[in-house]
Design an enzyme around this catalytic site. Structure first.
Site, PDB file in Angstrom:
ATOM      1  N   HIS A 216     -38.448 -10.479  23.902  1.00 20.46           N
ATOM      2  CA  HIS A 216     -37.082  -9.621  23.115  1.00 20.46           C
ATOM      3  C   HIS A 216     -37.568  -8.533  22.175  1.00 20.46           C
ATOM      4  O   HIS A 216     -36.704  -7.661  21.877  1.00 20.46           O
ATOM      5  CB  HIS A 216     -36.023 -10.394  22.526  1.00 20.46           C
ATOM      6  CG  HIS A 216     -35.484 -11.276  23.538  1.00 20.46           C
ATOM      7  ND1 HIS A 216     -35.231 -11.035  24.599  1.00 20.46           N
ATOM      8  CD2 HIS A 216     -35.349 -12.676  23.120  1.00 20.46           C
ATOM      9  CE1 HIS A 216     -34.353 -12.149  25.253  1.00 20.46           C
ATOM     10  NE2 HIS A 216     -34.811 -13.285  24.689  1.00 20.46           N
ATOM     11  N   ASP A 253     -38.225 -16.761  31.735  1.00 16.14           N
ATOM     12  CA  ASP A 253     -37.325 -17.213  30.630  1.00 16.14           C
ATOM     13  C   ASP A 253     -35.923 -16.956  31.193  1.00 16.14           C
ATOM     14  O   ASP A 253     -35.466 -16.141  31.858  1.00 16.14           O
ATOM     15  CB  ASP A 253     -37.740 -16.349  29.197  1.00 16.14           C
ATOM     16  CG  ASP A 253     -37.018 -16.859  28.235  1.00 16.14           C
ATOM     17  OD1 ASP A 253     -37.771 -17.350  27.539  1.00 16.14           O
ATOM     18  OD2 ASP A 253     -35.847 -16.615  28.044  1.00 16.14           O
ATOM     19  N   HIS A 255     -33.572 -16.044  29.352  1.00 16.31           N
ATOM     20  CA  HIS A 255     -32.961 -14.594  28.915  1.00 16.31           C
ATOM     21  C   HIS A 255     -33.894 -13.537  29.544  1.00 16.31           C
ATOM     22  O   HIS A 255     -35.280 -13.610  29.640  1.00 16.31           O
ATOM     23  CB  HIS A 255     -33.018 -14.587  27.442  1.00 16.31           C
ATOM     24  CG  HIS A 255     -32.238 -15.936  26.764  1.00 16.31           C
ATOM     25  ND1 HIS A 255     -32.982 -16.862  26.262  1.00 16.31           N
ATOM     26  CD2 HIS A 255     -30.942 -16.071  26.756  1.00 16.31           C
ATOM     27  CE1 HIS A 255     -32.111 -17.830  25.854  1.00 16.31           C
ATOM     28  NE2 HIS A 255     -30.854 -17.315  26.095  1.00 16.31           N
ATOM     29  N   ASP A 340     -36.717 -22.358  28.606  1.00 23.59           N
ATOM     30  CA  ASP A 340     -35.103 -22.371  28.244  1.00 23.59           C
ATOM     31  C   ASP A 340     -34.223 -22.634  29.269  1.00 23.59           C
ATOM     32  O   ASP A 340     -33.065 -22.801  29.125  1.00 23.59           O
ATOM     33  CB  ASP A 340     -34.754 -21.572  27.101  1.00 23.59           C
ATOM     34  CG  ASP A 340     -35.216 -20.092  27.255  1.00 23.59           C
ATOM     35  OD1 ASP A 340     -35.776 -19.786  28.299  1.00 23.59           O
ATOM     36  OD2 ASP A 340     -35.270 -19.202  26.215  1.00 23.59           O
TER      37      ASP A 340
END
Length: 437
Positions: A216, A253, A255, A340
């Site tokens: 990120h 991931d 996200h 996740d």
């Protein structure tokens, strides 16, 4: 069973304070970040560096020069991994805690997936050097890197500082050095895997067990628990130090890896492919975001609907990831390995299992063998349920070793529900259409 059961199980490993923090994070959306001026005092850091039943087996001696691994050892190995747990980078009750990497290391030891038990099949890379400021500045602005270093004095005085508008990303007095170690760990693995590939058609696959995570972090600052873009830094290193021009990055991931996405959005030589949950933090990674200029077509985003699981990921891999990689013809594959998306993880609503991650790792390893001489390195990103995280990474190791999966010992079918197969296929077909697959 739905996500409520996942949260209940998770609360037993991290506590109710962590659940409250996690639910707050899930409500956050993408915010702009314009530099390190928005550091502010958050709270006194009271985090500890130990937990019952959890240990860390690595020790980094910054004064000791790394000793090269003998070529014979490298070519005999199937997996080479490094550990950079960032024990000084911790905020109490924060989901991205210093318990994460130790939980993985403990599980690997317990499941006999370390050099102690597997001999020459597994190498732990130790005494690697931290990344240099210049390494970091290959993808981040130098002003951000130097600004973070200067902010360590403030963190030392205040205990911990929160970086506003970044999706609760925090810093302690150790964050800068710990982040350099995380990035340096990845660079050392790339060096070792590339060196092994010069002498063997089956070099070991690398796995950087590191934090803070990176995907990120944007060019001008941190974001979403991430400080430096570890996989992006490694991509530039592979290009500039080893002449591996074409880098294929797979990000699974839950996200979207918006930082990696932004760093290479106009670069035709780095193909960034992200599968992530549609509508999850940080709200980026749309189908239509395919790159710009010379990089048009070298970014592929596949947002999957909530509830997507093992069937969805297998279809995405076969129908999207494989043909993209075959067409791109990479020189190395790097992986942002976020765990996740697991059904027990509280930060989103996918329902991957330990078996999903085993299949992903086995298939990515085979893809690297078929396309780029086996050169492949995984980088730990998310994963906040310590049990599902450690079991899934352990099964990833088994896949990379060529062992049978033990997912059936950890996966509980009672937690799964019917996948939204129609919407999954619509998403896959949309990505295939946009990229002429």
């Amino acid at each position: 069973m739905k996500r409520e059961h996942s949260l209940l199980q998770f609360s037993s490993s991290l506590g109710l304070e962590a659940i409250e923090a996690l639910m707050e994070v899930q409500a956050l959306r993408l915010s702009s970040f314009s530099g390190l001026k928005c550091f502010r005092k958050y709270s006194r850091w009271r985090g500890s560096t130990s937990r019952a039943g959890v240990c860390v087996s690595c020790s980094i001696d910054l004064e000791k020069q790394p000793e090269p691994i003998p070529i014979q050892n490298l070519t005999d190995a199937r997996v080479i991994y490094s550990v950079a747990p960032a024990m000084g980078h911790n905020q109490e009750a924060h989901p991205e805690s210093h318990f994460r990497v130790p939980a993985i290391v403990t599980a690997l030891e317990k499941m006999e997936l370390t050099p102690k038990f597997r001999g020459s099949e597994i190498i732990e890379l130790t005494n690697f050097k931290p990344a240099s400021v210049d390494d970091i500045a290959n993808v981040h602005s130098k002003a951000y890197v130097t600004g973070l270093e200067k902010a360590m004095d403030e963190a030392s005085q205040q205990g911990i500082i929160l970086i506003e508008n970044t999706g609760p990303t925090y810093a302690t007095q150790m964050t800068f050095q710990d982040s350099l170690m995380a990035a340096g760990s990845g660079l050392a693995l790339v060096d070792s895997v590339v060196e092994a590939s010069k002498h063997s058609q089956n070099p070991p696959t690398g796995f950087a067990l590191i934090r803070p995570p990176g995907h990120h972090a944007v060019p001008k600052g941190p974001m979403g628990f991430c400080v430096f873009g570890n996989v992006a830094i490694a991509a530039r290193h592979a290009q500039r130090q080893h002449g591996l021009k074409r880098v294929f990055i797979i990000d699974f991931d839950v996200h979207h890896g918006n930082g990696t996405h932004d760093m290479f959005y106009d670069d035709p030589d780095v193909f960034f492919l992200s599968t992530h949950q549609n509508g999850s933090y940080p709200g980026t990674g749309k189908f239509e975001e395919v790159g710009v200029g010379a990089g048009e077509g070298a970014t592929l985003n596949l947002p999957l609907p909530g509830g997507s699981g093992d069937i969805a990921m297998r279809a995405a891999f076969d129908e999207v990831i494989v043909p993209c990689a075959q067409r791109f013809k990479p020189d190395i594959i790097l992986v942002s390995a976020g765990y996740d998306g697991h059904v027990l993880d509280p930060l989103a609503s996918l329902q991957y299992t330990t078996a999903t991650y085993y299949s992903l790792a086995a298939n990515i390893k085979q893809l690297a063998k078929d396309l780029c001489g086996g050169r492949c390195v995984f980088f730990l990103e998310g994963g906040y349920n310590l049990e599902s995280l450690s079991h899934s990474v352990a099964d990833t190791f088994r896949a990379l070793l060529g062992d049978k999966s033990k997912a059936s010992e950890f996966d509980n079918p009672a937690f799964l529900y019917e996948e939204p197969s129609t919407r999954v296929q619509q998403a896959i077909q949309r990505a295939k259409h946009l990229h002429s697959l």
